[in-house]
Scaffold this active site. Structure first.
Site, PDB file in Angstrom:
ATOM      1  N   GLN A  71       0.817  -1.212   0.000  1.00  0.00           N
ATOM      2  CA  GLN A  71       0.000   0.000   0.000  1.00  0.00           C
ATOM      3  C   GLN A  71       0.857   1.272   0.000  1.00  0.00           C
ATOM      4  OE1 GLN A  71      -3.032  -1.680   3.188  1.00  0.00           O
ATOM      5  NE2 GLN A  71      -3.899   0.063   2.123  1.00  0.00           N
ATOM      6  N   HIS A  72       0.190   2.387  -0.247  1.00  0.00           N
ATOM      7  CA  HIS A  72       0.691   3.745  -0.031  1.00  0.00           C
ATOM      8  C   HIS A  72       1.695   4.255  -1.056  1.00  0.00           C
ATOM      9  CE1 HIS A  72      -1.170   3.084   3.803  1.00  0.00           C
ATOM     10  NE2 HIS A  72      -0.200   2.343   4.263  1.00  0.00           N
ATOM     11  N   ASP A 227      -2.506  -4.906   0.169  1.00  0.00           N
ATOM     12  CA  ASP A 227      -2.030  -6.210   0.613  1.00  0.00           C
ATOM     13  C   ASP A 227      -2.749  -6.718   1.858  1.00  0.00           C
ATOM     14  OD1 ASP A 227      -0.827  -4.249   2.215  1.00  0.00           O
ATOM     15  OD2 ASP A 227       1.215  -4.915   1.815  1.00  0.00           O
TER      16      ASP A 227
END
Length: 465
Positions: A71-72, A227
């Site tokens: 992520q991110h 995830d």
């Protein structure tokens, strides 16, 4: 037999699984490594994906696929869809000061939590956009669209020829800092604030079972997921289940029917992959705590586990605070690990090994308590990730968490969750297919509150929290 594929593009590698859409039977799999570092050109993800697909025997015979990914990460594209600069990964901490500035500019953490369920820290995409705007304004000016790793890979699998066609899902969007899981909407005012009044295109947020594209071989592309949401889908997590994942990072998450708005910033109000919510605490320090300690002691991981299990609970007062790579929860990006309580009597490999396992689990117990503090009920722990291979982790976890610990069957949980989502999208059914990983072991033990107390005393001495 109808086949589906799940892809996990993680920090360290890319995994591909091909499963039977009806019952989830694993047919074949493949993997490839990613380069080291906290920034990477997305083309390296694509290269690794092609290698992993080849290692899995190809995907020409699958009917649907989905991508789960770290992520991110900040992926910036220009008007033509070209990558503007290397993507900053979630664990790149150069945006720590930008995160603090953003929190202050909106009036504090609670203001952010109320708006989007997330308080910016270095990992959050909004923080990385602020860093880019200040540190590389020319790159920021060239950025016409911003997306996340799983968004970019799904888009490339579908042809990747129009930035207007990039899609995401609620779970991954909820980790950006400019999407509110509670409402399901982007907060473009926060995006513009983060990016110094720039207003790039954002991916369309697809529904959990929506088909968002098609590969050149005709496979349908499901929306994918972050995830942690994909892993929760893989193990069939339900309300009352706390998923504790020990990978590169440590993650504590819970499936919930209601959003969370934690102004402290410890609990991120993410969405899951099914339309519900996934309150989540992420630490920077996961299973590498064990490998680093094993290297320090000159042993392998199996021997480290044996040493830890041979030592008493509490390690005779030896305590490790495992902030080897700084920390995200609590937000201490410049922190370092510490080992305290050493004397001529306690400076022993078995006690240090025990302290490492207990310290790692105590940092995750903090996450459990943060989530409980948001009103989330905890019935059991679902323990997943590479770190679960440690016998000591499995045995000591219920002592630290004070809850039964269930260990699902080994698997590539993120890729498996993505495959399950692909089967769900293919079926058009109301609920995901019933082929979550079965529990193979449940461990119960009496809680030892003294372990938690000593850990928190050591943390308070170091950092005042």
């Amino acid at each position: 037999m109808t086949l589906v594929a799940g892809i996990d593009s993680s920090t360290q590698s890319c995994k591909v699984v091909v499963r039977d859409a009806d019952d989830g039977t694993l047919i074949r799999s493949g993997r490839a490594s990613h380069p080291d570092g906290t920034e990477i050109h997305p083309d390296r993800w694509w290269d690794a994906l092609q290698t992993a697909i080849g290692d899995a025997g190809g995907l020409d015979d699958v009917a649907a696929l989905a991508v789960g990914a770290q992520q991110h990460g900040m992926v910036c594209l220009d008007e033509g869809g070209a990558v503007v600069r290397d993507a900053l990964l979630w664990n790149d901490t150069r945006s720590a000061d930008a995160a603090s500035a953003l929190v202050d500019e909106l009036g504090g953490g609670q203001a952010w939590a109320d708006r989007v369920g997330v308080v910016p820290v270095a990992s959050i995409t909004a923080s990385k956009l602020r860093w880019l705007a200040d540190a590389e304004p020319d790159s920021a000016d060239r950025t016409a669209a911003v997306c996340l790793p799983h968004d970019w890979l799904s888009w490339r699998l579908g042809g990747g020829d129009d930035v207007a066609a990039v899609t995401t899902d609620r779970s991954d969007a909820s980790g950006t800092g400019y999407f509110a899981a509670a409402s399901g909407d982007y907060d473009r005012e926060l995006l513009r604030m983060a990016f110094r009044d720039r207003d790039p295109r954002l991916p369309r947020v697809a529904g959990p079972t929506e088909v968002v594209g098609e590969t050149s071989a005709g496979a349908r592309i499901a929306p994918g997921a972050g995830d942690n949401a994909a892993a929760a889908l893989a193990v069939g997590a339900r309300p009352g289940d706390i998923v504790v994942s020990l990978g590169t990072s440590g993650v504590v998450s819970a499936v919930s029917g209601t959003p969370t708005h934690d102004g402290s910033g410890y609990v991120a109000g993410f969405a899951d992959a099914t339309g519900r919510h996934l309150p989540l605490v992420c630490t920077l320090n996961g299973a590498p705590v064990l490998s680093s300690t094993a290297a320090m002691l000159g042993v392998d991981l199996d021997r480290l586990a044996a040493l830890a299990l041979g030592a008493p609970s509490g390690a005779e007062g030896v305590v490790m605070v495992p902030y080897f790579e700084g920390e995200r929860s609590p937000n201490l990006p410049t922190a370092q690990a510490s080992l305290s309580g050493l004397t001529l009597r306690t400076a022993r490999p078995d006690l240090i090994a025990r302290a490492a396992v207990e310290g790692l689990l105590c940092s995750l117990r903090d996450g459990l308590d943060y989530i409980r503090g948001c009103g989330v009920q905890a019935r059991r722990i679902l323990l997943v990730g590479g770190g679960v291979r440690s016998e000591a982790v499995r045995a000591i976890a219920p002592v630290v968490f004070g809850l039964p610990v269930a260990v699902p069957a080994p698997g590539e949980y993120v890729a498996d969750g993505a495959a399950r989502q692909a089967a769900w999208a293919l079926s058009g059914a109301e609920n995901p297919p019933e082929w979550a990983a079965p529990v193979t072991e449940t461990v119960e033990a009496d809680e030892d509150p003294a372990v938690i107390e000593r850990y928190r005393e050591a943390r308070a001495t170091l950092y005042g929290i």
